[in-house]
Design a protein around this motif. Structure first.
Motif, short mmCIF file in Angstrom:
data_model
loop_
_atom_site.label_atom_id
_atom_site.label_comp_id
_atom_site.label_asym_id
_atom_site.label_seq_id
_atom_site.Cartn_x
_atom_site.Cartn_y
_atom_site.Cartn_z
N ASN A 1 5.01 14.52 6.30
CA ASN A 1 4.63 13.67 6.78
C ASN A 1 5.16 12.22 6.74
O ASN A 1 5.08 11.62 7.93
N ARG A 2 5.91 11.71 5.73
CA ARG A 2 7.18 10.68 5.40
C ARG A 2 8.04 10.94 6.32
O ARG A 2 7.98 9.82 7.27
N ASN A 3 9.11 11.67 6.88
CA ASN A 3 9.31 11.35 7.12
C ASN A 3 9.18 10.99 8.44
O ASN A 3 10.08 10.78 9.05
N SER B 1 3.74 8.32 -3.32
CA SER B 1 4.19 9.99 -3.59
C SER B 1 3.06 10.86 -3.47
O SER B 1 3.47 11.77 -2.92
N ALA B 2 1.85 10.61 -2.61
CA ALA B 2 0.82 10.99 -2.63
C ALA B 2 0.58 11.75 -0.82
O ALA B 2 0.48 12.85 -0.39
N TYR B 3 2.03 10.98 -0.47
CA TYR B 3 1.79 11.83 1.26
C TYR B 3 3.12 13.09 1.18
O TYR B 3 4.09 12.71 0.52
N THR C 1 0.80 -1.12 -0.56
CA THR C 1 0.31 -0.34 0.06
C THR C 1 0.76 1.24 0.17
O THR C 1 0.97 2.32 -0.41
N LEU C 2 1.45 1.81 0.89
CA LEU C 2 2.61 2.87 1.04
C LEU C 2 3.71 2.52 -0.45
O LEU C 2 3.19 3.80 -0.94
N MET D 1 -3.64 9.16 9.28
CA MET D 1 -3.96 9.82 10.50
C MET D 1 -2.98 11.17 10.24
O MET D 1 -4.14 12.04 10.88
N ALA D 2 -2.01 11.69 9.84
CA ALA D 2 -1.49 12.73 9.80
C ALA D 2 -2.44 13.90 9.02
O ALA D 2 -2.45 13.27 8.09
N PRO D 3 -2.76 15.10 9.24
CA PRO D 3 -2.69 15.88 8.84
C PRO D 3 -2.35 16.34 7.00
O PRO D 3 -1.58 16.28 6.84
N ARG D 4 -3.08 16.45 6.49
CA ARG D 4 -2.86 17.04 5.00
C ARG D 4 -2.79 18.11 4.70
O ARG D 4 -3.45 19.18 4.78
#
Length: 99
Positions: free
Chosen positions: A71-73, A65-67, A59-60, A96-99
């Motif tokens: 947030n990825r870091n 690339s959408a995240y 899934t990741l 769960m992270a805000p975008r």
């Protein structure tokens, strides 16, 4: 957003993991080695854990690339604190992270 304390911890302990074009590589066998030995893993097998980890990694790979990079870091870094890193933990954090 990375907090100043977390960033300081990361830089001082060498735990900062720059995120590349794809998800990190974790050893799912190591991640799942202790499943069933603690109250958290009751009723689960190491194979079920590895299956979950491999599905989360797939899934990741599809959504990486959408995240947002920040947030990825943050999520990769937090998944490596306190034990073997987990793709499930990274994916949960990113979702769960805000975008």
């Amino acid at each position: 957003m990375i907090s100043a304390a977390l960033l300081s911890l990361s830089l001082s302990t060498g735990l900062f993991v720059p995120v590349s074009d794809g998800p990190p590589r974790f050893d799912v066998v190591n991640t799942c080695r202790d499943v069933g030995r603690s109250s958290m893993g009751v009723g689960r097998t190491a194979q079920a854990c590895q299956d979950d980890e491999n599905q989360a990694r797939a899934t990741l790979v599809q959504r990486w690339s959408a995240y947002p990079a920040q947030n990825r870091n943050t999520c990769v870094e937090s998944a490596q604190l306190g034990g073997p890193p987990s793709y499930v933990q990274v994916l949960t954090c990113l979702e769960m992270a805000p975008r």
